[in-house]
Design a protein around this motif. Sequence first.
Motif, mmCIF file in Angstrom:
data_model
loop_
_atom_site.group_PDB
_atom_site.id
_atom_site.type_symbol
_atom_site.label_atom_id
_atom_site.label_comp_id
_atom_site.label_asym_id
_atom_site.label_seq_id
_atom_site.Cartn_x
_atom_site.Cartn_y
_atom_site.Cartn_z
ATOM 1 N N GLY A 186 6.553 -2.774 -1.265
ATOM 2 C CA GLY A 186 6.048 -1.509 -1.915
ATOM 3 C C GLY A 186 7.237 -0.583 -1.892
ATOM 4 N N ARG A 187 8.288 -0.766 -1.213
ATOM 5 C CA ARG A 187 9.350 0.310 -1.196
ATOM 6 C C ARG A 187 10.317 -0.157 -2.456
ATOM 7 N N HIS A 188 10.431 -1.580 -2.647
ATOM 8 C CA HIS A 188 11.304 -2.018 -3.738
ATOM 9 C C HIS A 188 10.471 -1.711 -5.036
ATOM 10 N N VAL A 189 9.184 -1.889 -5.157
ATOM 11 C CA VAL A 189 8.695 -1.617 -6.329
ATOM 12 C C VAL A 189 8.861 -0.208 -6.810
ATOM 13 N N GLN A 190 8.705 0.650 -6.004
ATOM 14 C CA GLN A 190 8.893 2.134 -6.063
ATOM 15 C C GLN A 190 10.057 2.262 -6.716
ATOM 16 N N TYR A 214 1.321 -1.049 -6.751
ATOM 17 C CA TYR A 214 1.073 -1.689 -5.688
ATOM 18 C C TYR A 214 0.889 -0.619 -4.289
ATOM 19 N N ASN A 215 1.537 0.569 -4.583
ATOM 20 C CA ASN A 215 1.526 1.370 -3.343
ATOM 21 C C ASN A 215 -0.062 2.109 -3.428
ATOM 22 N N GLU A 216 -0.514 2.489 -4.590
ATOM 23 C CA GLU A 216 -1.652 3.288 -4.524
ATOM 24 C C GLU A 216 -3.019 2.199 -4.227
ATOM 25 N N ILE A 217 -2.845 0.898 -4.910
ATOM 26 C CA ILE A 217 -4.284 0.014 -4.277
ATOM 27 C C ILE A 217 -3.879 -0.135 -2.860
ATOM 28 N N ARG A 218 -2.799 -0.451 -2.333
ATOM 29 C CA ARG A 218 -2.780 -0.731 -0.633
ATOM 30 C C ARG A 218 -3.301 0.570 0.032
ATOM 31 N N GLU A 267 -12.862 -4.557 -7.336
ATOM 32 C CA GLU A 267 -13.112 -3.753 -8.459
ATOM 33 C C GLU A 267 -11.539 -3.162 -8.969
ATOM 34 N N ASN A 268 -10.827 -2.654 -8.078
ATOM 35 C CA ASN A 268 -9.454 -1.934 -8.445
ATOM 36 C C ASN A 268 -8.372 -3.003 -8.756
ATOM 37 N N TRP A 269 -8.510 -4.246 -7.774
ATOM 38 C CA TRP A 269 -7.280 -5.230 -8.257
ATOM 39 C C TRP A 269 -7.773 -5.716 -9.421
ATOM 40 N N LYS A 270 -9.146 -5.993 -9.922
ATOM 41 C CA LYS A 270 -9.176 -6.782 -11.120
ATOM 42 C C LYS A 270 -8.903 -5.784 -12.334
ATOM 43 N N THR A 271 -9.047 -4.550 -12.117
ATOM 44 C CA THR A 271 -8.636 -3.770 -13.164
ATOM 45 C C THR A 271 -7.112 -3.666 -13.308
ATOM 46 N N CYS A 272 -6.426 -3.839 -12.333
ATOM 47 C CA CYS A 272 -4.812 -4.091 -12.446
ATOM 48 C C CYS A 272 -4.686 -5.109 -13.139
ATOM 49 N N ALA A 329 2.687 -10.119 -10.783
ATOM 50 C CA ALA A 329 2.015 -11.379 -10.168
ATOM 51 C C ALA A 329 2.192 -11.141 -8.792
ATOM 52 N N GLU A 330 3.326 -10.732 -8.135
ATOM 53 C CA GLU A 330 3.629 -10.895 -6.542
ATOM 54 C C GLU A 330 2.809 -9.651 -6.193
ATOM 55 N N ALA A 331 2.659 -8.427 -6.818
ATOM 56 C CA ALA A 331 1.961 -7.306 -6.235
ATOM 57 C C ALA A 331 0.487 -7.754 -6.123
ATOM 58 N N LEU A 332 -0.097 -8.390 -6.974
ATOM 59 C CA LEU A 332 -1.362 -8.949 -6.874
ATOM 60 C C LEU A 332 -1.675 -9.762 -5.976
ATOM 61 N N ARG A 333 -0.679 -10.683 -5.750
ATOM 62 C CA ARG A 333 -0.676 -11.573 -4.506
ATOM 63 C C ARG A 333 -0.472 -11.017 -3.369
ATOM 64 N N LYS A 334 0.281 -10.151 -3.044
ATOM 65 C CA LYS A 334 0.352 -9.550 -1.736
ATOM 66 C C LYS A 334 -0.593 -8.537 -1.418
ATOM 67 N N LEU A 335 -1.184 -7.805 -2.483
ATOM 68 C CA LEU A 335 -2.451 -6.947 -2.162
ATOM 69 C C LEU A 335 -3.451 -7.785 -1.351
ATOM 70 N N VAL A 336 -3.695 -9.066 -1.981
ATOM 71 C CA VAL A 336 -4.709 -9.991 -1.612
ATOM 72 C C VAL A 336 -4.275 -10.264 -0.165
ATOM 73 N N LYS A 337 -3.169 -10.675 0.027
ATOM 74 C CA LYS A 337 -2.645 -11.366 1.483
ATOM 75 C C LYS A 337 -2.694 -10.170 2.594
ATOM 76 N N LYS A 338 -2.419 -8.920 1.921
ATOM 77 C CA LYS A 338 -2.549 -7.857 3.012
ATOM 78 C C LYS A 338 -4.001 -7.527 3.347
#
Length: 243
Positions: free
Chosen positions: A5-9, A26-30, A52-57, A127-136
Amino acid sequence: MVKFGRHVQFFLENDHKGSDLYIVDYNEIRDKYIPNNKTDQSESSSRDLFIENWKTCLNRATVDFQRAMTQIWSTVFDGIFKSNPAESRGALPDDALRFYIQSASENEVHELLAELCQIHAAALTNAEALRKLVKKYDKDAEKKSEQVLSSTLLPIVYSANFTIGQSTLEAGLALLRGHFQGFEDVNGETNSAQEGVIGGGDNASNEMNGDISGEVEAHYRMLRSSSWNGPIIPMSNSSNNED
């Protein structure tokens, strides 16, 4: 480890600054939609909001990737057609890029390379943000013995155009960089516009050329590694980069 999250920012505030390409927040969804031991929402409500919000992204990333790539190929084929209409007829991607390199100016080819680098960085990040959100989300759900989502959502992101399109982008980037490397070999030196593309140049040169050298290349490496510890931003004391 540097938390994702810090790196994406940092990426949004620096390498991606000025770009109109969509980047998953990523940070907002998380922070908003992953419960993380909160008890103010039911399991089903929390899960539904996250999905819902993940699919919107994902949908926004998909539409924007299609837009950006259509614009790239329109530039390529317009350039070919103006030079030699016959060469544009049914041209395969690699052939089209070669024809464009032959017909366009060095500055135009360089601009195309810069744009492809930005699209590639955005595609990797999304791609990585969406993967990591699911993992988290699943990590938190498992702690509470709730339903996990990897088997449902990851197939969607892995089949998305911005994920499967990365190989096409990488092939194009290799071809264009090879052109500039060949130009350097023939002429014995590299001009300042090309220097930032093929890995040389100072920070000012890199900034002028869309930051497509050191920082973005390190961003690629970070996204492809689960233990990235590159030089882009100060190191975190955390041992988990899944932030």
